[in-house]
Design a protein around this motif. Structure first.
Motif, PDB file in Angstrom:
ATOM      1  N   ASP A   6       0.865  -1.180   0.000  1.00  0.00           N
ATOM      2  CA  ASP A   6       0.000   0.000   0.000  1.00  0.00           C
ATOM      3  C   ASP A   6       0.900   1.228   0.000  1.00  0.00           C
ATOM      4  OD1 ASP A   6      -1.578   2.204   0.889  1.00  0.00           O
ATOM      5  OD2 ASP A   6      -2.986   0.821   1.844  1.00  0.00           O
ATOM      6  N   GLY A   8      -0.520   4.451  -0.496  1.00  0.00           N
ATOM      7  CA  GLY A   8      -1.299   5.635  -0.162  1.00  0.00           C
ATOM      8  C   GLY A   8      -2.692   5.598  -0.754  1.00  0.00           C
ATOM      9  N   ALA A   9      -3.452   6.632  -0.414  1.00  0.00           N
ATOM     10  CA  ALA A   9      -4.826   6.739  -0.900  1.00  0.00           C
ATOM     11  C   ALA A   9      -4.866   7.287  -2.321  1.00  0.00           C
ATOM     12  CB  ALA A   9      -5.622   7.650   0.025  1.00  0.00           C
ATOM     13  N   ASP A  12      -4.755  10.934  -2.632  1.00  0.00           N
ATOM     14  CA  ASP A  12      -3.480  11.618  -2.390  1.00  0.00           C
ATOM     15  C   ASP A  12      -2.832  12.107  -3.683  1.00  0.00           C
ATOM     16  OD1 ASP A  12      -3.735  11.193   0.332  1.00  0.00           O
ATOM     17  OD2 ASP A  12      -2.387   9.456   0.360  1.00  0.00           O
ATOM     18  N   VAL A  93      -6.073  -0.312  -7.608  1.00  0.00           N
ATOM     19  CA  VAL A  93      -6.754   0.411  -6.541  1.00  0.00           C
ATOM     20  C   VAL A  93      -7.710  -0.562  -5.868  1.00  0.00           C
ATOM     21  CG1 VAL A  93      -8.276   2.330  -5.941  1.00  0.00           C
ATOM     22  CG2 VAL A  93      -6.589   2.602  -7.768  1.00  0.00           C
ATOM     23  N   GLU A  94      -7.641  -0.614  -4.552  1.00  0.00           N
ATOM     24  CA  GLU A  94      -8.512  -1.488  -3.776  1.00  0.00           C
ATOM     25  C   GLU A  94      -8.992  -0.712  -2.552  1.00  0.00           C
ATOM     26  OE1 GLU A  94      -7.399  -5.371  -1.372  1.00  0.00           O
ATOM     27  OE2 GLU A  94      -7.367  -5.740  -3.536  1.00  0.00           O
ATOM     28  N   GLY A  96     -10.055   2.211  -2.313  1.00  0.00           N
ATOM     29  CA  GLY A  96      -9.543   3.576  -2.303  1.00  0.00           C
ATOM     30  C   GLY A  96      -8.054   3.707  -2.032  1.00  0.00           C
ATOM     31  N   ARG A  97      -7.344   2.583  -1.925  1.00  0.00           N
ATOM     32  CA  ARG A  97      -5.904   2.585  -1.656  1.00  0.00           C
ATOM     33  C   ARG A  97      -5.153   2.119  -2.901  1.00  0.00           C
ATOM     34  NH1 ARG A  97      -4.648   5.457   2.631  1.00  0.00           N
ATOM     35  NH2 ARG A  97      -2.696   4.322   2.775  1.00  0.00           N
ATOM     36  N   ILE A  98      -3.982   2.711  -3.159  1.00  0.00           N
ATOM     37  CA  ILE A  98      -3.157   2.330  -4.305  1.00  0.00           C
ATOM     38  C   ILE A  98      -2.183   1.251  -3.866  1.00  0.00           C
ATOM     39  CG2 ILE A  98      -1.461   3.102  -6.001  1.00  0.00           C
ATOM     40  CD1 ILE A  98      -2.677   5.927  -5.656  1.00  0.00           C
ATOM     41  N   LEU A  99      -2.159   0.170  -4.611  1.00  0.00           N
ATOM     42  CA  LEU A  99      -1.274  -0.953  -4.311  1.00  0.00           C
ATOM     43  C   LEU A  99      -0.317  -1.170  -5.475  1.00  0.00           C
ATOM     44  CD1 LEU A  99      -3.982  -3.431  -2.974  1.00  0.00           C
ATOM     45  CD2 LEU A  99      -2.623  -1.819  -1.657  1.00  0.00           C
TER      46      LEU A  99
END
Length: 111
Positions: A6, A8-9, A12, A93-94, A96-99
């Motif tokens: 992860d 960040g959002a 962001d 994106v999962e 709302g988080r970037i992986l």
């Protein structure tokens, strides 16, 4: 098996903007398109080494800020008459988080 980290959002990163993720082997530019798609490319244009994270995002492409080379965010290939390719890295994106794929980041060649 993919090891996702992860970073960040999604919120962001501004729409049509980028964020730089520093790794031991160089920087990766993470791009957000106007339609909230996320792509990750090496943050270095193969032409003159320009920081792609400072380029202009349009559609599913980014234009290098130094000499206007245009790269596909999906494939990393230069478009038009320009030749070259930038390494890409799996991103998603999962909730709302970037992986990013940590395994692929660790395997990349030094910049």
């Amino acid at each position: 098996m993919t090891n996702w980290i992860d970073i960040g959002a999604l919120e962001d990163i501004p729409a049509r903007g980028a964020r730089v993720v520093r790794t031991a082997l160089g920087c990766v530019a993470v791009f957000r398109t106007g339609s909230d798609e996320v792509f990750a490319l090496e943050d270095r244009c193969p032409h003159k080494g320009g920081p792609l994270s400072e380029g202009i995002v349009h559609g599913q492409s980014v234009t290098c800020p130094l000499h206007n080379w245009v790269f596909s965010l999906e494939t990393g290939l230069a478009q038009g008459a320009d030749q070259g390719q930038v390494p890409t890295f799996p991103a998603r994106v999962e909730a709302g988080r970037i992986l990013l794929d940590a395994t692929r980041l660790a395997e990349r060649s030094a910049a």
